[in-house]
Scaffold this motif. Structure first.
Motif, mmCIF file in Angstrom:
data_model
loop_
_atom_site.group_PDB
_atom_site.id
_atom_site.type_symbol
_atom_site.label_atom_id
_atom_site.label_comp_id
_atom_site.label_asym_id
_atom_site.label_seq_id
_atom_site.Cartn_x
_atom_site.Cartn_y
_atom_site.Cartn_z
ATOM 1 N N ASP A 13 41.211 -29.718 22.085
ATOM 2 C CA ASP A 13 42.661 -29.736 21.244
ATOM 3 C C ASP A 13 42.380 -30.655 20.146
ATOM 4 O O ASP A 13 41.301 -31.393 19.850
ATOM 5 C CB ASP A 13 43.578 -30.705 22.160
ATOM 6 C CG ASP A 13 44.973 -31.051 21.688
ATOM 7 O OD1 ASP A 13 45.544 -29.977 22.064
ATOM 8 O OD2 ASP A 13 45.123 -31.890 20.831
ATOM 9 N N VAL A 14 43.221 -30.276 18.984
ATOM 10 C CA VAL A 14 43.110 -30.712 17.593
ATOM 11 C C VAL A 14 43.008 -32.083 17.663
ATOM 12 O O VAL A 14 42.238 -32.862 16.939
ATOM 13 C CB VAL A 14 44.177 -30.162 16.853
ATOM 14 C CG1 VAL A 14 45.406 -30.621 17.086
ATOM 15 C CG2 VAL A 14 43.714 -30.486 15.154
ATOM 16 N N SER A 15 43.654 -32.846 18.599
ATOM 17 C CA SER A 15 43.717 -34.356 18.578
ATOM 18 C C SER A 15 42.323 -34.865 19.060
ATOM 19 O O SER A 15 42.002 -35.809 18.433
ATOM 20 C CB SER A 15 44.538 -34.667 19.824
ATOM 21 O OG SER A 15 44.263 -34.438 21.000
ATOM 22 N N ASP A 16 41.468 -34.149 19.683
ATOM 23 C CA ASP A 16 40.101 -34.568 20.017
ATOM 24 C C ASP A 16 39.475 -34.407 18.807
ATOM 25 O O ASP A 16 38.618 -35.406 18.383
ATOM 26 C CB ASP A 16 39.500 -33.668 20.798
ATOM 27 C CG ASP A 16 40.181 -33.316 22.225
ATOM 28 O OD1 ASP A 16 40.542 -34.307 22.776
ATOM 29 O OD2 ASP A 16 40.278 -32.331 22.900
ATOM 30 N N VAL A 17 39.427 -33.477 17.790
ATOM 31 C CA VAL A 17 39.021 -33.368 16.572
ATOM 32 C C VAL A 17 39.283 -34.613 15.737
ATOM 33 O O VAL A 17 38.553 -35.311 14.924
ATOM 34 C CB VAL A 17 38.974 -32.137 15.685
ATOM 35 C CG1 VAL A 17 38.230 -32.026 14.342
ATOM 36 C CG2 VAL A 17 38.582 -31.107 16.837
ATOM 37 N N LEU A 18 40.590 -34.839 15.616
ATOM 38 C CA LEU A 18 41.080 -35.956 14.770
ATOM 39 C C LEU A 18 40.610 -37.182 15.166
ATOM 40 O O LEU A 18 40.381 -38.171 14.512
ATOM 41 C CB LEU A 18 42.658 -35.908 14.897
ATOM 42 C CG LEU A 18 43.264 -34.681 14.289
ATOM 43 C CD1 LEU A 18 44.846 -34.631 14.396
ATOM 44 C CD2 LEU A 18 42.888 -34.623 12.622
ATOM 45 N N ALA A 19 40.427 -37.540 16.794
ATOM 46 C CA ALA A 19 40.132 -38.629 17.165
ATOM 47 C C ALA A 19 38.516 -38.727 16.842
ATOM 48 O O ALA A 19 37.950 -40.181 16.500
ATOM 49 C CB ALA A 19 39.892 -38.791 18.783
ATOM 50 N N LEU A 20 37.665 -37.867 16.641
ATOM 51 C CA LEU A 20 36.216 -37.834 15.876
ATOM 52 C C LEU A 20 36.476 -38.317 14.590
ATOM 53 O O LEU A 20 35.660 -39.286 14.025
ATOM 54 C CB LEU A 20 35.529 -36.548 16.268
ATOM 55 C CG LEU A 20 35.255 -36.006 17.397
ATOM 56 C CD1 LEU A 20 34.589 -34.589 17.290
ATOM 57 C CD2 LEU A 20 34.210 -36.968 18.085
ATOM 58 N N LEU A 21 37.435 -37.854 13.652
ATOM 59 C CA LEU A 21 37.567 -38.348 12.329
ATOM 60 C C LEU A 21 37.917 -39.902 12.210
ATOM 61 O O LEU A 21 37.382 -40.475 11.287
ATOM 62 C CB LEU A 21 38.398 -37.335 11.500
ATOM 63 C CG LEU A 21 38.263 -35.866 11.492
ATOM 64 C CD1 LEU A 21 39.354 -35.485 10.705
ATOM 65 C CD2 LEU A 21 36.844 -35.503 10.923
ATOM 66 N N ASP A 22 38.655 -40.438 13.141
ATOM 67 C CA ASP A 22 39.010 -41.577 13.359
ATOM 68 C C ASP A 22 37.841 -42.573 13.648
ATOM 69 O O ASP A 22 37.818 -43.530 13.238
ATOM 70 C CB ASP A 22 40.229 -41.809 14.102
ATOM 71 C CG ASP A 22 41.478 -41.231 13.938
ATOM 72 O OD1 ASP A 22 41.775 -41.044 12.656
ATOM 73 O OD2 ASP A 22 42.406 -41.134 14.714
ATOM 74 N N ALA A 23 36.943 -41.902 14.337
ATOM 75 C CA ALA A 23 35.742 -42.763 14.852
ATOM 76 C C ALA A 23 34.539 -42.730 13.976
ATOM 77 O O ALA A 23 33.526 -43.672 14.000
ATOM 78 C CB ALA A 23 35.348 -42.283 16.029
ATOM 79 N N ARG A 24 34.825 -41.965 12.826
ATOM 80 C CA ARG A 24 33.504 -42.138 12.096
ATOM 81 C C ARG A 24 33.577 -43.172 11.111
ATOM 82 O O ARG A 24 34.420 -43.692 10.486
ATOM 83 C CB ARG A 24 33.959 -40.759 11.167
ATOM 84 C CG ARG A 24 32.918 -40.253 9.827
ATOM 85 C CD ARG A 24 33.312 -39.181 9.150
ATOM 86 N NE ARG A 24 34.373 -39.605 8.133
ATOM 87 C CZ ARG A 24 34.624 -40.140 7.121
ATOM 88 N NH1 ARG A 24 33.296 -40.400 6.471
ATOM 89 N NH2 ARG A 24 35.627 -40.253 6.334
ATOM 90 N N PRO A 25 32.293 -43.929 11.147
ATOM 91 C CA PRO A 25 32.074 -44.793 10.086
ATOM 92 C C PRO A 25 32.033 -44.323 8.664
ATOM 93 O O PRO A 25 31.916 -43.185 8.299
ATOM 94 C CB PRO A 25 30.636 -45.199 10.381
ATOM 95 C CG PRO A 25 30.192 -44.611 11.839
ATOM 96 C CD PRO A 25 30.930 -43.331 11.741
ATOM 97 N N GLN A 26 32.432 -45.318 7.837
ATOM 98 C CA GLN A 26 32.541 -45.043 6.260
ATOM 99 C C GLN A 26 31.488 -44.440 5.705
ATOM 100 O O GLN A 26 31.811 -43.559 4.867
ATOM 101 C CB GLN A 26 32.728 -46.570 5.699
ATOM 102 C CG GLN A 26 32.913 -46.262 4.194
ATOM 103 C CD GLN A 26 33.207 -47.561 3.553
ATOM 104 O OE1 GLN A 26 33.691 -48.286 4.037
ATOM 105 N NE2 GLN A 26 32.904 -47.817 2.301
ATOM 106 N N GLY A 27 30.315 -44.598 6.088
ATOM 107 C CA GLY A 27 29.254 -43.921 5.352
ATOM 108 C C GLY A 27 28.736 -42.735 6.048
ATOM 109 O O GLY A 27 27.795 -42.082 5.467
ATOM 110 N N LEU A 28 29.155 -42.295 7.102
ATOM 111 C CA LEU A 28 28.690 -40.965 7.677
ATOM 112 C C LEU A 28 29.401 -39.736 7.028
ATOM 113 O O LEU A 28 30.777 -39.716 6.947
ATOM 114 C CB LEU A 28 28.948 -40.846 9.084
ATOM 115 C CG LEU A 28 28.769 -39.917 9.953
ATOM 116 C CD1 LEU A 28 27.338 -39.518 9.838
ATOM 117 C CD2 LEU A 28 29.425 -39.818 11.313
#
Length: 190
Positions: free
Chosen positions: A133-148
């Motif tokens: 689901d697109v919400s799964d991908v958005l959750a990955l973006l939310d979990a991304r540290p600032q420098g990654l």
């Protein structure tokens, strides 16, 4: 950015979200070129493939050779998909399970601190085909540290993903040899 680079420049790392999408050829190729550049500059690179699985092709062999090299940074390619979703005899539920496992692995990699650049190859397809689901991908973006730095490839990127990206490149098909009946060429398309 390594701690040495951070100390030398006095800057905090600012990771980017890049999307390679569109109906033209070259989305994965562009992401792998970026991965090669990053590896050459000493970055730690992970490529997770959400659809392509079980294939043995040129870039896989090249990445394996780079991984063994003492030059550059760290690079790894992990095939997690089961191949094309509309061909073969793999059940749709098996494709969903494989995509979910790749998603879990991506989440762990994103939050691990072990990588500077992660390529989520064909993740946009996984959403398009209903494996994620697109919400799964958005959750990955939310979990991304600032420098990654995070690269997402595949046709038909969701508008929500495009809105969150820092850079979006759309590959547009103008002409393809398949239109003339020419089959995919080893070393060029796979």
């Amino acid at each position: 950015m390594t701690e040495t680079e951070k100390a030398a420049t006095g800057k905090e790392p600012h990771g980017l979200v890049l999307v390679h999408t569109g109906d033209g050829k070259g989305k994965t190729t562009a992401a792998l070129g970026l991965a090669l550049r990053a590896w050459g500059d000493g970055l730690r690179v992970l490529i997770l493939q959400f659809i392509k699985g079980g294939w043995k092709y040129g870039e896989l062999h090249a990445i394996q050779a780079l991984a063994k090299s003492s030059a550059g940074g760290t690079i790894a390619l992990r095939q997690r998909g089961l191949g094309f979703t509309r061909k073969g005899n793999v059940d749709a539920e098996e494709h969903r399970r494989a995509a979910k496992e790749a998603l879990d692995e991506a989440r762990a990699a994103i939050t691990s601190g072990a990588w500077d650049l992660i390529v989520l190859d064909e993740i946009n397809y996984a959403v398009k085909f209903g494996l994620l689901d697109v919400s799964d991908v958005l959750a990955l973006l939310d979990a991304r540290p600032q420098g990654l730095h995070l690269v997402l490839t595949g046709r038909d990127a969701a508008p929500e993903v495009i809105a969150r990206a820092d850079l979006v490149t759309e590959m547009h098909l103008v002409k393809h040899p398949f239109q003339k009946g020419i089959q995919a060429q080893k070393g060029i398309e796979f």
